[in-house]
Scaffold this motif. Structure first.
Motif, PDB file in Angstrom:
ATOM      1  N   ASN A   1       0.819  -1.208   0.000  1.00  0.00           N
ATOM      2  CA  ASN A   1       0.000   0.000   0.000  1.00  0.00           C
ATOM      3  C   ASN A   1       0.854   1.259   0.000  1.00  0.00           C
TER       4      ASN A   1
ATOM      5  N   LEU B   1       3.520   4.510  -8.389  1.00  0.00           N
ATOM      6  CA  LEU B   1       2.363   5.408  -8.385  1.00  0.00           C
ATOM      7  C   LEU B   1       1.322   4.962  -9.419  1.00  0.00           C
ATOM      8  N   ASP B   2       1.785   4.561 -10.602  1.00  0.00           N
ATOM      9  CA  ASP B   2       0.880   4.100 -11.653  1.00  0.00           C
ATOM     10  C   ASP B   2       0.118   2.851 -11.216  1.00  0.00           C
TER      11      ASP B   2
ATOM     12  N   GLY C   1      -1.002   2.404  -8.318  1.00  0.00           N
ATOM     13  CA  GLY C   1      -1.902   2.769  -7.230  1.00  0.00           C
ATOM     14  C   GLY C   1      -1.281   2.692  -5.851  1.00  0.00           C
TER      15      GLY C   1
ATOM     16  N   LYS D   1       1.103   4.259  -2.892  1.00  0.00           N
ATOM     17  CA  LYS D   1       1.599   5.548  -2.411  1.00  0.00           C
ATOM     18  C   LYS D   1       3.098   5.431  -2.134  1.00  0.00           C
TER      19      LYS D   1
ATOM     20  N   THR E   1       4.296  10.425  -3.592  1.00  0.00           N
ATOM     21  CA  THR E   1       3.105  11.034  -3.008  1.00  0.00           C
ATOM     22  C   THR E   1       3.511  12.219  -2.138  1.00  0.00           C
TER      23      THR E   1
END
Length: 347
Positions: free
Chosen positions: A107, A127-128, A130, A132, A144
């Motif tokens: 995550n 990041l792509d 999803g 952080k 992030t």
């Protein structure tokens, strides 16, 4: 706008087990990472299935080992499933570690880069996917949020603290011979070293110091060996300023050997650096060694670890780090004989 978070540090040595990743269900520090799930009733705040991957530049560094040890304790109490590994200051290794964190479904990934530019692309891939991403130390783009120091300003503060010592003990007629202990191959540490030299120039009285040596010294053994070499070439060199804990620990040990032990260090001989480790604080509190002042972060090791965990929670909660909020700046301050016991109490 710059956010300031009150924060900051002893962990076991960790070998890399790359395939463990964030999905490691029962790893330990000795096996290259730690995957912590809370035992029933053992967590102050259960955090479900949160998975965190952390890759650190080098856990041989006393400061980083200490901070990560405290952070591990807090993540275990929080119930996070985590993997914490170092890349041994190798960018290719770190890229592979981040790729593994991506594939294992983290995550959040925290990276302390060996080379920030080298990991930009792979952090963008995270990041792509999803995930952080938080960077500790460098103002990266593909993250992030970044949790950073103004390293030039930090170096300036170290130089200022050293200048206060120099102004007290040296004059234009009898200037201090100064050794600057840096690590210019790492961008943020080069910025810090440049800040130190600027701080000396801005705050020392005219003509009362001269830099006689610039040496590497990120780790204590390296700093000690290089200071011993410096003392052979410049036996009157009495002031040592540096970019981290290793510089202080190593130079202090070299000076203790030169002068015959604690209690025999001349009052005009001193070491001033940054970072906060128990060994540094003990030497400062003793009052009979070469350690004179530390420019520290946030407070105790527990403070720093808690502040880092607060950053994790804020990022995971989806707080806004866009625009001028992207870089979150850490707080620094001097540690001297006057407040060292307070800092030690929180270690």
């Amino acid at each position: 706008m710059k956010k300031k978070i009150l924060c900051a540090i002893l962990c076991a040595a960790m070998a890399v087990t790359m395939l463990a990743g964030c999905s490691n269900g029962g790893g330990s520090s000795d096996s290259g990472g730690s995957s912590a799930k809370t035992e029933e009733g053992g967590s102050e705040e259960a955090s479900g299935d949160v998975k965190i991957g952390i890759t650190i530049q080098d856990l041989k560094n006393d400061y980083w080992a200490g901070v990560m040890g405290k952070l591990e304790e807090l993540m275990k109490a929080k119930g996070y499933d985590y993997t914490l590994i170092d890349c041994e200051d190798n960018s290719a290794t770190q890229i592979s570690q981040i790729e593994n964190f991506i594939s294992s479904g983290c995550n959040l990934i925290m990276v302390h880069p060996s080379d920030a530019e080298a990991v930009e692309t792979v952090c963008g891939e995270a990041l792509d996917a999803g995930i952080k991403v938080m960077c500790w130390d460098d103002p990266m783009k593909n993250t992030t949020a970044n949790w950073v120091l103004d390293n030039t300003a930090l170096g300036n503060d170290i130089g200022k603290a050293a200048a206060e010592f120099i102004n007290e003990h040296y004059t234009k007629d009898e200037p201090a011979e100064v050794c600057v202990i840096g690590y210019p191959s790492t961008k943020v540490l080069l910025e810090r070293q440049n800040g130190i030299e600027a701080g000396l120039e801005e705050n020392c009285e005219e003509g009362n110091y001269k830099i006689v040596a610039e040496i590497d010294g990120l780790l204590a053994n390296e700093a000690q060996a290089n200071v011993e070499t410096t003392l052979s070439a410049h036996p009157d060199c009495g002031v040592y300023v540096g970019v981290g804990a290793g510089a202080m620990i190593g130079s202090n040990e070299a000076l203790l050997q030169k002068f015959g032990g604690a209690g025999k260090i001349p009052e005009n001989v001193g070491v001033i650096t940054t970072d906060v480790t128990p060994q540094q604080l003990e030497s400062l509190a003793a009052g009979d060694q070469a350690v004179r002042a530390i420019v520290g972060f946030e407070g105790s090791s527990t403070d720093t670890a808690q502040a880092c965990l607060d950053m994790f929670d804020s990022i995971l909660a989806g707080d806004d780090f866009s625009g001028d909020k992207h870089d979150v700046y850490r707080v620094t301050g001097p540690i001297t004989a006057d407040n060292v016991e307070e800092i030690q109490a929180g270690m």
